[in-house]
Design a protein around this motif. Structure first.
Motif, PDB file in Angstrom:
ATOM      1  N   THR A 171       0.864  -1.184   0.000  1.00 42.50           N
ATOM      2  CA  THR A 171       0.000   0.000   0.000  1.00 42.50           C
ATOM      3  C   THR A 171       0.898   1.231   0.000  1.00 42.50           C
TER       4      THR A 171
ATOM      5  N   LYS B 208       2.209   3.249  -2.239  1.00 45.29           N
ATOM      6  CA  LYS B 208       3.338   3.119  -3.150  1.00 45.29           C
ATOM      7  C   LYS B 208       4.091   4.436  -3.312  1.00 45.29           C
TER       8      LYS B 208
ATOM      9  N   ARG C 279       5.290   7.271  -9.538  1.00 46.91           N
ATOM     10  CA  ARG C 279       4.251   7.245 -10.588  1.00 46.91           C
ATOM     11  C   ARG C 279       4.419   6.016 -11.474  1.00 46.91           C
TER      12      ARG C 279
ATOM     13  N   ARG D 215       3.280   2.886  -9.588  1.00 49.54           N
ATOM     14  CA  ARG D 215       1.812   2.744  -9.553  1.00 49.54           C
ATOM     15  C   ARG D 215       1.282   2.284 -10.895  1.00 49.54           C
ATOM     16  N   ARG D 216       1.869   2.791 -11.964  1.00 48.22           N
ATOM     17  CA  ARG D 216       1.409   2.435 -13.311  1.00 48.22           C
ATOM     18  C   ARG D 216       1.690   0.972 -13.629  1.00 48.22           C
TER      19      ARG D 216
ATOM     20  N   THR E 225       2.186  -1.536 -11.564  1.00 44.24           N
ATOM     21  CA  THR E 225       1.644  -2.516 -10.616  1.00 44.24           C
ATOM     22  C   THR E 225       0.133  -2.465 -10.494  1.00 44.24           C
ATOM     23  N   ARG E 226      -0.512  -1.735 -11.389  1.00 41.27           N
ATOM     24  CA  ARG E 226      -1.982  -1.697 -11.354  1.00 41.27           C
ATOM     25  C   ARG E 226      -2.522  -3.075 -11.697  1.00 41.27           C
ATOM     26  N   ASN E 227      -3.618  -3.397 -11.062  1.00 37.12           N
ATOM     27  CA  ASN E 227      -4.253  -4.701 -11.318  1.00 37.12           C
ATOM     28  C   ASN E 227      -5.176  -4.638 -12.503  1.00 37.12           C
TER      29      ASN E 227
END
Length: 138
Positions: A82, A84, A130, A133-134, A136-138
């Protein structure tokens, strides 16, 4: 694994990986643009010569600082369960503190200190967060 523990381990991993990238690029820089008659491991000699060096000698240190921070922040953000961006920025702050210390110990030209402190750490950590997050998005 507990998310807090995973986040702490992510920051540690990011710091280690980023440090390896940083030192690798700085070491490569000494090979590509060696400083004449100066041992890069002699901090006193480096501190003495730093203010007199041409800009070409600062390319690899800047790249090491910026890309080390970027990669470290990316690793921390990608591993974190969490928060990130927070993990990535913590890595950036760690590198920022290290950058301030090194810039105090090895006082180079003012232009390099300003560019290094303003561009190599927090902005690169933000970009790394950034990217993390990009990817590792599900």
């Amino acid at each position: 694994m507990n998310s807090v523990l995973r986040n702490v381990l992510a920051v540690i991993a990011g710091w280690i990986v980023g440090s390896i990238v940083n030192m690798g690029l700085i070491t490569l820089g000494y090979s590509v643009t060696p400083i004449p008659n100066v041992d890069p491991n002699d901090m006193a000699a480096m501190a003495e010569v730093m203010p007199t060096l041409a800009p070409k000698f600062f390319i690899f240190p800047f790249l090491g600082h910026a890309l080390g921070t970027l990669v470290g922040a990316l690793v921390a953000g990608a591993i974190s369960k969490t928060r990130k961006m927070l993990s990535a920025l913590i890595v950036g702050v760690l590198f920022f503190i290290g950058g301030i210390v090194v810039n105090i110990m090895l006082q180079g030209p003012a232009w390099f200190t300003i560019v290094d402190i303003l561009l190599a750490y927090i902005p690169m950590a933000y970009i790394g967060g950034r990217l993390a997050r990009r990817i590792t998005r599900n």
